[in-house]
Design an enzyme around this catalytic site. Structure first.
Site, PDB file in Angstrom:
ATOM      1  N   ASP A   1       0.849  -1.190   0.000  1.00 49.93           N
ATOM      2  CA  ASP A   1       0.000   0.000   0.000  1.00 49.93           C
ATOM      3  C   ASP A   1       0.887   1.243   0.000  1.00 49.93           C
ATOM      4  O   ASP A   1       1.978   1.225  -0.567  1.00 49.93           O
ATOM      5  CB  ASP A   1      -0.941  -0.069   1.221  1.00 49.93           C
ATOM      6  CG  ASP A   1      -2.270   0.607   0.963  1.00 49.93           C
ATOM      7  OD1 ASP A   1      -2.273   1.812   0.708  1.00 49.93           O
ATOM      8  OD2 ASP A   1      -3.310  -0.074   1.021  1.00 49.93           O
TER       9      ASP A   1
ATOM     10  N   HIS B   1      -3.631   6.005   3.275  1.00 54.93           N
ATOM     11  CA  HIS B   1      -4.353   4.809   2.838  1.00 54.93           C
ATOM     12  C   HIS B   1      -3.752   3.527   3.427  1.00 54.93           C
ATOM     13  O   HIS B   1      -4.468   2.660   3.934  1.00 54.93           O
ATOM     14  CB  HIS B   1      -4.310   4.790   1.305  1.00 54.93           C
ATOM     15  CG  HIS B   1      -5.209   3.810   0.649  1.00 54.93           C
ATOM     16  ND1 HIS B   1      -4.828   2.507   0.406  1.00 54.93           N
ATOM     17  CD2 HIS B   1      -6.457   3.930   0.143  1.00 54.93           C
ATOM     18  CE1 HIS B   1      -5.810   1.884  -0.221  1.00 54.93           C
ATOM     19  NE2 HIS B   1      -6.817   2.719  -0.389  1.00 54.93           N
TER      20      HIS B   1
ATOM     21  N   SER C   1     -11.070  -0.950  -1.070  1.00 53.84           N
ATOM     22  CA  SER C   1      -9.781  -0.891  -0.355  1.00 53.84           C
ATOM     23  C   SER C   1      -9.953  -1.145   1.126  1.00 53.84           C
ATOM     24  O   SER C   1      -9.050  -1.680   1.775  1.00 53.84           O
ATOM     25  CB  SER C   1      -9.173   0.512  -0.485  1.00 53.84           C
ATOM     26  OG  SER C   1      -8.510   0.662  -1.691  1.00 53.84           O
TER      27      SER C   1
END
Ligand SMILES: *[C@@H]1O[C@H](CO)[C@@H](O)[C@H](O)[C@H]1NC(C)=O
Ligand SMILES: *[C@@H]1O[C@H](CO)[C@@H](O)[C@H](O)[C@H]1NC(C)=O
Ligand SMILES: *[C@@H]1O[C@H](CO)[C@@H](O)[C@H](O)[C@H]1NC(C)=O
Ligand SMILES: *[C@@H]1O[C@H](CO)[C@@H](O)[C@H](O)[C@H]1NC(C)=O
Length: 777
Positions: free
Chosen positions: A148, A225, A556
């Site tokens: 990520d 994220h 996600s």
């Protein structure tokens, strides 16, 4: 760094054309795959290592230059999930390499995107002695690798109090870099690495100018994220977590006892295949048990998809690969990451809401949702403000793109912004920049009633399409339209949840309709999880950064929930392979919601199997599935043969040659032992015969009886209809015949098969969805 970071953060969803255009060279990144060469000392291999072997190709194909040796073109040398390397080449050099007999394929690098704590409670995870946490020791001993944007190690979710020591088999490292060193890893965050070469090659800038990365050149997460997804999978318990008071509760990952390793492969401009492949290569060698990938692109053939290729070998090595399905729903066949060896996850809603009503001047109240964490009086809401909707149809002001709003028109007002084109949070920033006082985000017709909330910099709420129509009618029919936003705090107990999120990507799989994708759905809407802080005084005005947690939506966010569940199952059953773990998650998934009614698709009726796969994950049942559908990795190759893949195409995935006609001769009537059943009828074909084998992992003496609901217009026969096991680990095979004698007017239909345990040894139910598609050619 702080100031630079702020600029970047504001531009998060923008594309930077000037950076791409700055490249004057014609060099491009290519991923070169080689036929296997055994490099062992004493053999007649002339190369000391794989790296030397890889470099020899560049020495052969790249002209010598006094300043730059051919080796300077090498980005990565892959060893574990891929045989080959990534290098900067001209188109001619790439073409010349492809001519060499040792070269299997040459692919241009590809950019993919991120598929942008309370959820553990919603999943039924609790401290009950028979629950999934107790049975698995909270996922203890298992290692989840997260590919990520990196990690923010100081977040309390990565605190290692109470964690067991780092497993001795762990081979990973804590790679140092900008604001990151070995002291940032601990017994929770046991490894961190970063991969920027592919990204830099695509966004070159002046030497020594790290602006091409525009963020920490280290595993540190400037984006957020990766911190969010890693903490969702395996975050430690953090009491009193909230987004500045909203959604308060204890935050906790799905597998709070598992270790995490962060592989930073994504940067502000996206994620490049060459970097992703390098991250997977290391992660598998480091010893992760589960790989979590909340990223991907549009569906492309498996043999061109680096994620599919890397995850094949990861799976062969026993690593469960869990991927987000993508956010391109609800269009059919939008599902990405659909390789049959990965676990593909769509997104669903939670039963938690953040109401923020709009009270119009005419007394009407429109339902909206928001997580605006600012200091407005939550009960009485903000001030009554004049409404402005800037839709003159020329400058696209209605989308509130930065710079498009006129300060004179919006100053001090409540600005109505349509969803689309830019990120939702960016619109709030645009309104604030132009001097607006508040914002109403209005769903367009394609968003319907979908309600992903965000943390905004101005008081704001998001309203559904129905409400948006009413709001705009009010504005256009009123001389001085006014409204106020009334914040309702956090409410638990939504009418119908889980429901499939509208944005969640849908099947049937474009590249392979004979495997149903997505496999499952998991919480992916309004998920609260860890978020980066800031390093010292930086002038950051970002409230989320001060609260350590934020709310995000996307497949996600769904993916790491399932990665956490995979870790729990692995801890409870250390000998299970990725296929067994996936089977356990799929066959125990729920198809009804909290009210016991069928899971809905948004608000638009019952969700079909192409929206939710086998259903919504249920970890408590998944640790004890009774029966599993196991798959030998070699069967994936046979499956590719049944799909008509060529020798060359299969080589690109499996790194080994296969004679499909011989394989198919040996395996007459082969069907992949997948936990769901998907039949794709080509024109003129009306029947199919499949075979499945289940392994008893429940109780030694047990009997299961088949219950079939055939898809409308289709006959399904299962034989035998009773399976009796006397031993643990015993396997039983059954046949499924699917007949659609009368050609259907529809594109697809669905049903299910359940093996129901009887005879007093338990009441397990092992459920497989059945999908039938009629392929239009
Ligand atoms: C690692 O970084 C911290 C500050 O973040 C610093 O205090 C420490 O000395 C560094 N350790 C090493 C080994 O460089
Ligand atoms: C955020 O986390 C840091 C590090 O654990 C902690 O010192 C700080 O108090 C936290 N902030 C809030 C608002 O809880
Ligand atoms: C593949 O197998 C078939 C059947 O066994 C055989 O006839 C054929 O020669 C094989 N092809 C190659 C290239 O080995
Ligand atoms: C299973 O059944 C057999 C035969 O009825 C019996 O001998 C055996 O003890 C049973 N095993 C268990 C674990 O109940």
């Amino acid at each position: 760094m702080g100031a630079k970071l702020f600029v970047v953060f504001n531009l998060l969803f923008f594309f930077f054309p000037f950076l791409g255009a700055a490249a004057v060279e014609v060099l491009q990144t290519y991923i070169v795959q080689l036929h296997r060469q055994e490099v062992t000392a004493g053999s007649d291999a002339v190369f000391a290592s794989k790296l030397h072997w890889h470099l020899s190709f560049l020495e052969k194909s790249v002209p010598w230059d006094r300043e730059k040796q051919p080796s300077s073109r090498l980005l990565y040398s892959y060893h574990t999930v891929f045989d080959g390397f990534a290098a900067q080449l001209t188109g001619e050099e790439a073409a010349a390499l492809l001519e060499l007999p040792a070269v299997a394929s040459v692919r241009a690098d590809r950019r993919v995107e991120l598929h942008t704590t309370y959820s553990y409670k919603f999943l039924g995870l609790n401290f009950c002695p028979s629950g999934a946490w107790a049975r698995s020791g909270f996922g203890g001993g298992t290692i989840i690798g997260v590919l990520d944007t990196g990690v923010w190690p100081e977040n309390p979710s990565f605190d290692d109090r109470g964690m067991p020591p780092v497993p001795v088999r762990w081979q990973g490292v804590c790679q140092g870099g900008e604001h990151f060193n070995a002291s940032n890893c601990n017994r929770k965050l046991i490894g961190a690495r970063f991969y920027s070469k592919g990204h830099r090659a695509n966004y070159p800038t002046k030497p020594s100018d790290d602006v091409s990365l525009m963020e920490y050149v280290s595993p540190r997460d400037a984006h957020g994220h990766g911190t969010h997804t890693a903490s969702t999978a395996a975050g430690a318990a953090v009491a009193g977590a909230s987004v500045l008071g909203v959604g308060a509760g204890e935050a906790r990952g799905v597998a709070p006892g598992a270790h995490v390793a962060a592989y930073k492969v994504c940067w502000f401009n996206g994620c490049f295949s060459s970097d992703i492949l390098a991250g997977m290569d290391d992660a598998v060698r480091d010893g992760v048990d589960v790989l979590s990938l909340s990223l991907g692109g549009f569906p492309i053939p498996l043999f061109e998809d680096s994620i599919a290729i890397g995850s094949y070998r990861a799976t062969v090595r026993g690593v469960s690969v869990v991927c987000a399905a993508g956010n391109n729903g609800p269009s059919p066949s939008s599902v990405a990451n659909e390789a049959p060896w990965v676990l593909t996850v769509g997104a669903a809603t939670l039963d938690r809401r953040f109401p923020a009503y709009v009270r119009l001047g005419n007394g009407r109240i429109l339902y909206g949702e928001s997580m605006y964490p600012g200091k407005v009086d939550l009960k009485n809401g903000g001030k009554e403000l004049e409404l402005v909707y800037a839709a003159d149809g020329t400058r696209e002001e209605e989308y509130c793109i930065k710079g498009s709003l006129s300060a004179t028109a919006v100053a001090g007002k409540m600005v109505v912004c349509d969803r689309g084109i830019t990120g939702r949070a960016d619109k709030g920033e645009a309104v604030k920049e132009a001097g607006g006082a508040a914002m109403i985000l209005a769903n367009s017709e394609i968003n319907q009633q979908e309600d992903s909330v965000d943390v905004h910099v101005v008081p704001a709420t998001l309203i559904g399409y129905r409400e948006a129509v009413e709001l705009k009618e009010y504005i256009s029919s009123t001389k001085r339209p006014v409204a106020r936003i009334v914040f309702g705090g956090t409410r638990i107990g939504r009418a119908r949840a889980p429901a499939v999120a509208l944005f969640s990507a849908r099947g049937p799989s474009m590249t392979n309709p004979s495997v149903l994708k997505p496999d499952v759905i998991a919480p992916g809407v309004n998920i609260i999880a860890a978020w980066p802080g800031s390093l010292g005084p930086s002038g950051l005005e970002d409230d989320a950064r001060r609260s350590n947690f934020t709310v995000l939506s996307g497949t996600s966010m769904a993916c790491p929930h399932v990665s956490g569940i995979a870790a729990l199952i692995r801890s409870a059953h250390p000998s299970w392979n990725p296929a067994m773990i996936r089977s356990a998650i799929m066959t125990t998934a729920d198809v009804t919601d909290r009210q016991g009614k069928p899971i809905m698709d948004g608000e638009g009726g019952k969700a079909d199997v192409f929206a939710m796969g086998a259903g919504h994950v249920n970890p408590a049942r998944a640790v004890d599935p009774g029966l599993v559908y196991d798959i030998d990795p070699a069967d994936y190759v046979t499956h590719l043969c049944t799909l008509g893949y060529t020798h060359t195409q299969i080589f690109k995935i499996a790194h080994s040659g296969v004679n499909c006609s011989a394989v198919l001769q040996r395996n007459g009537g082969f069907s992949l032992n997948y936990p769901s059943i998907s039949v794709a009828f080509k024109k003129g074909v009306t029947s199919a015969a499949l075979q499945r084998t289940v392994t008893n992992v429940g109780t030694p003496n047990s009997t299961y009886t088949a219950q079939v609901a055939a898809p409308p217009g289709v006959k399904v026969r299962v034989s035998p209809t009773t399976l009796t096991f006397s031993d643990f680990g015993e396997k039983k095979t059954f046949r499924v015949s699917v007949d659609a004698a009368t050609p259907s007017a529809r594109d697809n239909a669905e049903g299910y098969l359940v093996w129901k345990q009887s005879g007093g040894q338990g009441n397990r139910r092992v459920r497989s969805p059945i999908a039938v598609t009629w392929v239009v050619e």
